[in-house]
Design a protein around this motif. Sequence first.
Motif, PDB file in Angstrom:
ATOM      1  N   PRO A  26      -0.161 -44.587 -31.967  1.00 49.59           N
ATOM      2  CA  PRO A  26      -0.529 -45.737 -31.147  1.00 49.59           C
ATOM      3  C   PRO A  26       0.517 -46.840 -31.268  1.00 49.59           C
ATOM      4  O   PRO A  26       1.034 -47.086 -32.357  1.00 49.59           O
ATOM      5  CB  PRO A  26      -1.876 -46.186 -31.726  1.00 49.59           C
ATOM      6  N   ALA A  27       0.872 -47.447 -30.156  1.00 53.24           N
ATOM      7  CA  ALA A  27       1.863 -48.531 -30.153  1.00 53.24           C
ATOM      8  C   ALA A  27       1.230 -49.688 -29.393  1.00 53.24           C
ATOM      9  O   ALA A  27       1.103 -49.650 -28.179  1.00 53.24           O
ATOM     10  CB  ALA A  27       3.151 -48.062 -29.485  1.00 53.24           C
ATOM     11  N   SER A  44       0.040 -48.526 -37.153  1.00 53.66           N
ATOM     12  CA  SER A  44      -0.371 -48.353 -38.539  1.00 53.66           C
ATOM     13  C   SER A  44      -1.159 -47.068 -38.647  1.00 53.66           C
ATOM     14  O   SER A  44      -1.708 -46.573 -37.675  1.00 53.66           O
ATOM     15  CB  SER A  44      -1.234 -49.532 -39.002  1.00 53.66           C
ATOM     16  N   CYS A  45      -1.174 -46.579 -39.857  1.00 50.84           N
ATOM     17  CA  CYS A  45      -1.874 -45.346 -40.161  1.00 50.84           C
ATOM     18  C   CYS A  45      -2.648 -45.624 -41.437  1.00 50.84           C
ATOM     19  O   CYS A  45      -2.046 -45.796 -42.503  1.00 50.84           O
ATOM     20  CB  CYS A  45      -0.840 -44.249 -40.390  1.00 50.84           C
ATOM     21  N   PRO A  46      -3.981 -45.749 -41.364  1.00 49.02           N
ATOM     22  CA  PRO A  46      -4.741 -46.184 -42.536  1.00 49.02           C
ATOM     23  C   PRO A  46      -4.556 -45.272 -43.749  1.00 49.02           C
ATOM     24  O   PRO A  46      -4.633 -45.728 -44.885  1.00 49.02           O
ATOM     25  CB  PRO A  46      -6.206 -46.173 -42.058  1.00 49.02           C
ATOM     26  N   VAL A  95       1.368 -53.534 -41.033  1.00 52.39           N
ATOM     27  CA  VAL A  95       1.665 -52.780 -39.818  1.00 52.39           C
ATOM     28  C   VAL A  95       3.175 -52.846 -39.615  1.00 52.39           C
ATOM     29  O   VAL A  95       3.846 -53.760 -40.105  1.00 52.39           O
ATOM     30  CB  VAL A  95       0.942 -53.337 -38.567  1.00 52.39           C
ATOM     31  N   VAL A  96       3.710 -51.853 -38.903  1.00 53.83           N
ATOM     32  CA  VAL A  96       5.145 -51.837 -38.633  1.00 53.83           C
ATOM     33  C   VAL A  96       5.382 -51.893 -37.132  1.00 53.83           C
ATOM     34  O   VAL A  96       4.535 -51.486 -36.327  1.00 53.83           O
ATOM     35  CB  VAL A  96       5.842 -50.598 -39.244  1.00 53.83           C
ATOM     36  N   GLN A 129      -8.440 -54.246 -42.611  1.00 56.62           N
ATOM     37  CA  GLN A 129      -8.771 -53.389 -43.762  1.00 56.62           C
ATOM     38  C   GLN A 129      -9.077 -51.964 -43.308  1.00 56.62           C
ATOM     39  O   GLN A 129      -8.795 -51.008 -44.017  1.00 56.62           O
ATOM     40  CB  GLN A 129      -9.977 -53.949 -44.521  1.00 56.62           C
ATOM     41  N   ARG A 130      -9.636 -51.829 -42.121  1.00 53.34           N
ATOM     42  CA  ARG A 130      -9.943 -50.492 -41.576  1.00 53.34           C
ATOM     43  C   ARG A 130      -8.705 -49.783 -41.046  1.00 53.34           C
ATOM     44  O   ARG A 130      -8.544 -48.584 -41.220  1.00 53.34           O
ATOM     45  CB  ARG A 130     -10.924 -50.638 -40.396  1.00 53.34           C
ATOM     46  N   ASN A 131      -7.850 -50.537 -40.349  1.00 51.47           N
ATOM     47  CA  ASN A 131      -6.813 -49.885 -39.525  1.00 51.47           C
ATOM     48  C   ASN A 131      -5.398 -49.973 -40.087  1.00 51.47           C
ATOM     49  O   ASN A 131      -4.558 -49.158 -39.732  1.00 51.47           O
ATOM     50  CB  ASN A 131      -6.781 -50.522 -38.120  1.00 51.47           C
TER      51      ASN A 131
END
Length: 143
Positions: A26-27, A44-46, A95-96, A129-131
């Motif tokens: 996702p972007a 981001s990847c949790p 996040v990046v 915190q979730r994502n």
Amino acid sequence: MRIGGSCHCGNISFVLDWRPEPSEIPARACGCTFCTKHGGVWTSCPGGALQVTLRDASRVSHYAFGTHTARFHVCSTCGAVPVVSSTIGGRVFAVVNVNAFDDVDPALLKRSAVTFDGESEAVRLARRQRNWIADVRGLDVDG
Ligand SMILES: [Zn+2]
């Protein structure tokens, strides 16, 4: 999948270990005023792990606005913003910026526009915190 990224001059670089292997990334083009001006498109990847390397930490400036819960890590040499962090309950989330990726097939990116205007601070922090990536190393998050 290991994803490398960096600012334009290479002062800030990262390796994101995306787990499990992504079928798409996702972007999210953030509609806030800062991200609009800087081309901030975040992912981001949790379950992933992010290792950030600062070649010269004194050449990284930090910017916060609004609720001051997000810290933008801006390269003071080239002006790129590869990473944003948020410290929640003593833990660093991040996040990046997909625009800082060095080696990702653009076809993997699933682009969307997002806006978080009107979101309360509590809802915002819970969403991060979730994502957001919860395993973050190497970022300067103090001061
Ligand atoms: Zn730079």
